[in-house]
Design a protein around this motif. Structure first.
Motif, PDB file in Angstrom:
ATOM      1  N   ALA A  27      -7.499  -5.922   8.293  1.00 22.67           N
ATOM      2  CA  ALA A  27      -6.127  -5.525   7.965  1.00 22.67           C
ATOM      3  C   ALA A  27      -5.810  -4.142   8.514  1.00 22.67           C
ATOM      4  N   LEU A  28      -6.780  -3.225   8.436  1.00 25.50           N
ATOM      5  CA  LEU A  28      -6.575  -1.880   8.954  1.00 25.50           C
ATOM      6  C   LEU A  28      -6.357  -1.897  10.459  1.00 25.50           C
ATOM      7  N   VAL A  29      -7.176  -2.666  11.154  1.00 23.72           N
ATOM      8  CA  VAL A  29      -7.052  -2.737  12.607  1.00 23.72           C
ATOM      9  C   VAL A  29      -5.741  -3.405  13.010  1.00 23.72           C
ATOM     10  N   GLY A  30      -5.347  -4.435  12.260  1.00 22.31           N
ATOM     11  CA  GLY A  30      -4.170  -5.203  12.648  1.00 22.31           C
ATOM     12  C   GLY A  30      -2.851  -4.654  12.165  1.00 22.31           C
ATOM     13  N   TRP A 118      -7.316 -11.502  19.073  1.00 25.20           N
ATOM     14  CA  TRP A 118      -8.441 -11.009  19.873  1.00 25.20           C
ATOM     15  C   TRP A 118      -9.000  -9.717  19.285  1.00 25.20           C
ATOM     16  N   LEU A 119      -8.126  -8.853  18.803  1.00 29.31           N
ATOM     17  CA  LEU A 119      -8.567  -7.593  18.210  1.00 29.31           C
ATOM     18  C   LEU A 119      -9.386  -7.846  16.946  1.00 29.31           C
ATOM     19  N   CYS A 120      -8.947  -8.780  16.125  1.00 28.38           N
ATOM     20  CA  CYS A 120      -9.697  -9.112  14.902  1.00 28.38           C
ATOM     21  C   CYS A 120     -11.030  -9.750  15.231  1.00 28.38           C
ATOM     22  N   LEU A 121     -11.076 -10.585  16.262  1.00 24.09           N
ATOM     23  CA  LEU A 121     -12.355 -11.159  16.677  1.00 24.09           C
ATOM     24  C   LEU A 121     -13.326 -10.067  17.084  1.00 24.09           C
ATOM     25  N   ALA A 122     -12.849  -9.087  17.841  1.00 18.93           N
ATOM     26  CA  ALA A 122     -13.710  -7.988  18.265  1.00 18.93           C
ATOM     27  C   ALA A 122     -14.228  -7.203  17.064  1.00 18.93           C
ATOM     28  N   ALA A 123     -13.334  -6.895  16.109  1.00 16.43           N
ATOM     29  CA  ALA A 123     -13.752  -6.153  14.921  1.00 16.43           C
ATOM     30  C   ALA A 123     -14.758  -6.952  14.103  1.00 16.43           C
ATOM     31  N   TRP A 124     -14.546  -8.248  13.990  1.00 15.63           N
ATOM     32  CA  TRP A 124     -15.460  -9.112  13.230  1.00 15.63           C
ATOM     33  C   TRP A 124     -16.850  -9.135  13.866  1.00 15.63           C
ATOM     34  N   ILE A 125     -16.896  -9.179  15.196  1.00 17.31           N
ATOM     35  CA  ILE A 125     -18.197  -9.189  15.885  1.00 17.31           C
ATOM     36  C   ILE A 125     -18.960  -7.904  15.593  1.00 17.31           C
ATOM     37  N   VAL A 126     -18.278  -6.758  15.668  1.00 12.69           N
ATOM     38  CA  VAL A 126     -18.945  -5.487  15.376  1.00 12.69           C
ATOM     39  C   VAL A 126     -19.406  -5.451  13.928  1.00 12.69           C
TER      40      VAL A 126
END
Length: 317
Positions: A27-30, A118-126
């Protein structure tokens, strides 16, 4: 289990508190992108140039879906206009575009929401690979970079921009694949296809990352099997991912070879438009791309000048 290993990180991610932390991180990233969608709804915007051409392609769906990507400075030997490799930037955004009213704002909002995914996918991977603390730092850096790059880059459907976040996700997918993440080949096929189809210039840097993501889980699984047999135990002794890529007790029956097969299927689906274009059109867009790069209309820059241009662009000093 070793403290701080991916086993602990992945298992912890399935606890209710950890899921809430992950949701808060996403939520913070998005949040900036969600605010952007709301702000864009308050203005009137008329796309021009490349953006107008992109919306014309969107309006052709579903009756006449595009098989190739956005127009580019691509010309074949006969002087005919070519396009970037594929239409994923149109296909992926069209459902949201249609749902939101098929307007210029809807195109911006749909583009933003796909970038948010795509941004949430990247954050989830990290988060899955390195834990909440590292993911928090990553989110902070990502927000600073997004602010510096400009929110227009995440909302306007210009093809060099739409490939940016899929490529960022691909880098992280390749990173996690080195620990044997079994789903890395499938995600890499999708992210790599999206980036390359958006802009052909991503090809030389995206293809090696896709190759790493496909090969690494298979290699890691083979090493772990040999280590398990040698130590007469089920799991690997070093606390890294198990051969199923789950990072803990097996939660899926899929193996790395099956994941590679699924990645091939995913790639065929992603590239079905360009493949159909090759089979049904003459000259195909693929032929125009080969002509354009095989017989460039401008002289090559050269290694020395290319290196100087690259260093000027990234400002390393």
């Amino acid at each position: 289990m070793l403290e701080g290993s991916e086993v602990d990180v992945d298992l912890d991610d399935h606890r209710p508190a950890s899921r809430l932390q992950t949701a808060a991180l996403l939520a913070l990233v998005g949040l900036p992108l969600l605010v952007l969608v709301a702000v864009l709804a308050q203005r009137t915007w008329y796309p021009t140039g490349d953006l107008a051409q992109a919306e014309m392609r969107m309006r052709s769906i579903p009756r006449n879906p595009p098989l190739v990507g956005a127009a580019g400075r691509i010309v074949d030997a006969e002087g005919r206009q070519g396009n970037h490799p594929g239409p994923l930037m149109f296909w992926a955004t069209w459902p949201l575009y249609a749902l939101l009213g098929r307007s210029a704002w809807a195109f911006e909002a749909a583009t933003t929401m796909v970038n948010l995914a795509w941004l949430c996918l990247a954050a989830w991977i990290v988060r899955r690979r390195a834990g909440l603390a590292v993911a928090g730092w990553w989110a902070a850096v990502a927000l600073v970079l997004i602010g510096g790059f400009g929110l227009d880059a995440l909302s306007q459907p210009w093809n060099p921009w739409v490939a940016l976040l899929p490529f960022a996700a691909l880098i992280l997918i390749a990173w996690r694949s080195l620990d044997g993440w079994v789903w890395a080949p499938v995600w890499a096929a999708a992210a790599g296809s999206y980036a390359i189809q958006g802009h052909v210039g991503y090809g030389p840097v995206a293809l090696p990352l896709v190759a790493i993501s496909v090969v690494a889980p298979v290699v890691v699984a083979q090493r772990q099997r040999r280590g398990a047999l040698g130590a007469d135990q089920v799991g690997p002794p070093d606390g890294t991912d198990l051969p199923d890529g789950s990072g803990g007790p097996s939660r899926t029956s899929i193996g790395p070879v099956a994941a590679v097969a699924l990645s091939v299927l995913a790639a065929l689906v992603c590239w079905s438009g360009p493949i159909w274009d090759v089979l049904t059109r003459d000259p195909s867009n693929a032929r125009k791309l080969l002509d354009n790069f095989g017989h460039p209309s401008e002289p090559p820059l050269g290694l020395a000048e290319g290196a100087r241009t690259f260093l000027r662009g990234i400002h390393p000093f």
